[in-house]
Design an enzyme around this catalytic site. Structure first.
Site, short mmCIF file in Angstrom:
data_model
loop_
_atom_site.label_atom_id
_atom_site.label_comp_id
_atom_site.label_asym_id
_atom_site.label_seq_id
_atom_site.Cartn_x
_atom_site.Cartn_y
_atom_site.Cartn_z
N ASP A 13 6.78 1.43 0.83
CA ASP A 13 5.78 1.65 -0.14
C ASP A 13 6.04 2.35 -1.54
OD1 ASP A 13 4.18 0.07 1.46
OD2 ASP A 13 3.52 1.94 2.42
N LYS A 16 8.30 -1.09 -4.77
CA LYS A 16 9.35 -1.94 -5.11
C LYS A 16 8.95 -3.14 -5.73
CE LYS A 16 10.07 -1.85 -0.66
NZ LYS A 16 9.10 -0.71 -0.25
N GLY A 40 4.04 -5.11 2.19
CA GLY A 40 3.12 -5.43 1.35
C GLY A 40 3.40 -4.85 0.19
N HIS A 41 3.78 -5.67 -0.98
CA HIS A 41 4.21 -5.49 -2.18
C HIS A 41 3.43 -5.72 -3.20
CE1 HIS A 41 8.67 -5.87 -0.77
NE2 HIS A 41 7.95 -4.85 0.09
N GLN A 226 10.50 -2.51 3.10
CA GLN A 226 10.18 -1.23 3.70
C GLN A 226 11.37 -0.31 2.95
OE1 GLN A 226 10.99 -4.21 6.16
NE2 GLN A 226 8.97 -4.42 5.96
P1 GDP Z 1 5.96 -1.50 -2.13
O1 GDP Z 1 5.71 -1.84 -0.85
O2 GDP Z 1 7.16 -0.56 -2.23
O3 GDP Z 1 5.93 -2.61 -3.07
O4 GDP Z 1 4.72 -0.55 -2.80
P2 GDP Z 1 3.30 -0.85 -2.36
O5 GDP Z 1 2.72 -1.96 -3.14
O6 GDP Z 1 2.89 -1.05 -0.96
O7 GDP Z 1 2.69 0.29 -2.76
C1 GDP Z 1 2.69 0.87 -4.07
C2 GDP Z 1 1.10 1.30 -4.80
O8 GDP Z 1 1.24 1.89 -6.05
C3 GDP Z 1 0.83 -0.10 -5.34
O9 GDP Z 1 -0.88 -0.24 -5.08
C4 GDP Z 1 1.12 -0.28 -6.76
O10 GDP Z 1 -0.21 -1.17 -7.40
C5 GDP Z 1 0.91 1.31 -7.13
N1 GDP Z 1 1.52 1.55 -8.14
C6 GDP Z 1 2.90 1.29 -8.70
N2 GDP Z 1 3.44 1.99 -9.51
C7 GDP Z 1 2.46 2.94 -9.90
C8 GDP Z 1 2.37 3.99 -10.77
O11 GDP Z 1 3.36 4.47 -11.42
N3 GDP Z 1 1.24 4.61 -10.45
C9 GDP Z 1 0.15 4.59 -9.80
N4 GDP Z 1 -0.71 5.15 -9.94
N5 GDP Z 1 0.33 3.47 -9.05
C10 GDP Z 1 1.54 2.61 -8.98
P1 IMO Z 2 6.91 -2.26 2.36
O1 IMO Z 2 7.81 -3.34 2.26
C1 IMO Z 2 5.77 1.15 4.84
C2 IMO Z 2 6.48 1.07 9.15
C3 IMO Z 2 5.34 0.76 10.00
C4 IMO Z 2 5.67 1.74 11.15
C5 IMO Z 2 7.31 1.21 11.45
C6 IMO Z 2 7.54 -0.02 12.24
O2 IMO Z 2 5.40 -2.68 1.84
O3 IMO Z 2 7.43 -0.96 1.97
P2 IMO Z 2 6.92 -2.51 12.04
O4 IMO Z 2 5.52 -3.26 11.87
O5 IMO Z 2 7.78 -2.80 10.89
O6 IMO Z 2 7.56 -2.68 13.36
O7 IMO Z 2 6.56 -0.95 11.92
O8 IMO Z 2 7.63 0.86 9.73
N1 IMO Z 2 6.50 -0.12 7.92
C7 IMO Z 2 6.15 0.36 6.62
N2 IMO Z 2 5.81 1.37 6.03
N3 IMO Z 2 5.88 0.17 4.03
C8 IMO Z 2 6.25 -1.12 4.59
O9 IMO Z 2 6.97 -1.99 3.96
C9 IMO Z 2 6.49 -1.03 5.95
N4 IMO Z 2 6.92 -2.00 7.10
C10 IMO Z 2 6.93 -1.26 8.10
O10 IMO Z 2 3.97 1.60 9.29
O11 IMO Z 2 5.65 2.93 10.98
MG MG Z 3 4.10 -1.63 0.57
#
Ligand code: GDP
Ligand code: IMO
Ligand code: MG
Length: 429
Positions: A13, A16, A40-41, A226
């Site tokens: 998270d 990316k 979840g991106h 991840q």
């Molecule tokens: P990913 O899994 O690495 O793609 O990241 P996620 O989407 O799960 O989580 C990142 C969260 O931060 C999302 O809700 C984005 O919309 C938000 N986000 C990304 N860049 C920024 C930033 O610079 N500032 C803030 N406040 N939110 C951001």
């Molecule tokens: P993105 O791509 C954050 C974590 C789960 C758990 C562990 C194992 O959005 O960054 P799994 O279901 O993969 O066997 O769970 O990994 N986990 C993540 N945490 N971002 C993710 O993906 C994750 N995908 C799995 O919360 O701790």
């Molecule tokens: Mg994510």
């Protein structure tokens, strides 16, 4: 061979999705190569927010090709639901999507087994996303009861395969949980046959496709899921995911050799988050942690769980960066720290009175690590409208310098908000 990769350096998270979306403008193909719909991106532009799970974030740009390679585990139902949500946005998507025939398929038994196994661990539960990811990868490694996309789209032999596997899985599930409902092979076969029909046109040998694309000079972008610290081999085992989510997974997951990658961008949050169980030395189980959670809206994209929050950990992140072999860092969500009077960065661990900057391989050592924190004044300013490095408050620039110095790689991108526009590109020339 001009390939780029985007890798999370923490526990996932790191935002990316935002970086992949930004870079997609300069690429022809975006590739997902490991993980599944545990990812979840989030991508935000034009006043809209898009959540992607199995589809590469490039799917949002018309004309860009999306490739899901053999290292990904695919839940066909989740895949099609996501695709249906996107097709209306990007009409040309059907011509621009490829799925590997080598990718393994997630079935209902994977979720059922995971539920029993996680429950059985009680307080030691890994805290998985319950998407059947680990159990599907386990069957892949076990080989005897695995089904790949190539098998799924093969009609009659697929029916026999499902019958055999369901017979076995029902025996296992009954033994693990005598109250479990037996799975119905015929119902699963007929459900998955429908998915197969819809997915068949996309299924191909993506490895050979990517080799040809690279040879032709097409620009390929690899989208990691991840983060490096969740890597099965190199992360905080067993509190990891079941794939190689560090840079190590690109080659094995896609079939594209490591040497094809010209630029590897390590994505980090300006602080640290973690979802699920496992040690987290800089965790802030207090009002500052809650403040970061609120300001950063730190609730999981996939499961909605509150993310654990803590200070930036340069020991853990530096390890992730070296492991993945990054060239530079993208520091995300810097705006989230904007209201704090003081910010801290972990520059070392103390384990049994010994100071170290090595990231421990043993979970018990990491659990005993006390962070050695460097305090810095906060900038107490709203950064979300800033677009140039020199316009950042000096405290924020100092903070970025400390992050770069401690992690050991330069900062090329700074993000100050979720939108595509809320980005600072650092000119190092
Ligand atoms: P990913 O899994 O690495 O793609 O990241 P996620 O989407 O799960 O989580 C990142 C969260 O931060 C999302 O809700 C984005 O919309 C938000 N986000 C990304 N860049 C920024 C930033 O610079 N500032 C803030 N406040 N939110 C951001
Ligand atoms: P993105 O791509 C954050 C974590 C789960 C758990 C562990 C194992 O959005 O960054 P799994 O279901 O993969 O066997 O769970 O990994 N986990 C993540 N945490 N971002 C993710 O993906 C994750 N995908 C799995 O919360 O701790
Ligand atoms: Mg994510």
């Amino acid at each position: 061979m001009p390939a780029t990769s985007v890798i999370g350096l923490q526990w996932g998270d790191e935002a990316k999705g935002k970086i992949v979306d930004l870079l997609t403008e300069d690429h022809d193909i975006v590739v997902r190569y490991q993980g599944g719909n545990n990812a979840g991106h989030t991508v935000q532009f034009g006043g809209q927010t898009y959540k992607l799970s199995l589809l590469p974030a490039g799917i949002l740009r018309p004309g860009v090709e999306s490739v899901v390679t053999g290292g990904v585990v695919i839940n066909p139902r989740a895949f099609l639901e996501e695709l249906d949500g996107i097709v209306g946005l990007n009409g040309g998507v059907d011509r621009n999507l490829l799925i590997s025939n080598r990718a393994h398929v997630v079935f209902p038994w994977h979720m059922a087994e995971e539920a029993v196994l996680e429950k059985g661990r009680g307080g030691d539960a890994i805290g998985t996303t319950m998407r059947g990811i680990g159990t599907c990868y386990r069957d892949k490694a076990g080989r005897t009861h695995a089904i790949r996309m190539g098998d799924l789209v093969r009609g009659e032999s697929f029916r026999d395969r499902v019958e055999t596997v369901v017979g076995h899985k029902n025996r296992v599930l009954q033994a693990l949980d005598p109250e479990s409902e037996p799975l119905d092979a015929e119902a699963i076969y007929s459900e998955y046959s429908q998915y197969a029909e819809r997915l068949a046109p996309f299924v191909t040998d993506t490895t050979s496709h990517l080799h040809k694309a690279l040879a032709a000079g097409r620009r390929v972008l690899f989208e990691g899921a991840q983060g490096s610290l969740l890597d099965l081999d190199h992360g905080t085992f067993p509190f990891v995911t079941s794939s190689n989510s560090s840079g190590a997974g690109i080659h094995s997951g896609s079939g594209v050799p490591e040497r094809a990658i010209e630029r590897m961008i390590g994505v980090v949050k300006a602080y640290t988050t973690r979802v699920g169980g496992g040690p987290f030395p800089t965790e802030l189980d207090n009002e500052i942690g809650q403040h970061i959670r609120d300001e950063g809206n730190e609730y999981g994209t996939v499961t909605g769980r509150p993310r654990r929050c803590g200070w930036f950990d340069a020991v853990a992140t530096g390890y992730g960066a070296r492991l993945s072999g990054v060239d530079c860092l993208a520091v995300m969500l810097l705006d989230v720290l904007g209201k704090l009077e003081e910010v801290q960065v972990c520059e070392a661990y103390e384990i049994d009175g010994e100071r170290t900057t090595d990231f421990p391989a043993q979970l018990e050592d990491l659990a005993r690590a006390t962070p050695v924190l460097r305090s810095m004044p906060g900038w107490q300013a709203d950064l979300t409208g800033i677009r140039k490095l020199e316009d950042l408050p000096v405290e924020a620039r100092d903070y970025l310098d400390v992050v770069a110095e401690l992690v050991g790689f330069p900062v090329d991108i700074v993000s100050v908000g979720p939108d595509r526009e809320q980005t600072i590109l650092v000119d190092r020339s």
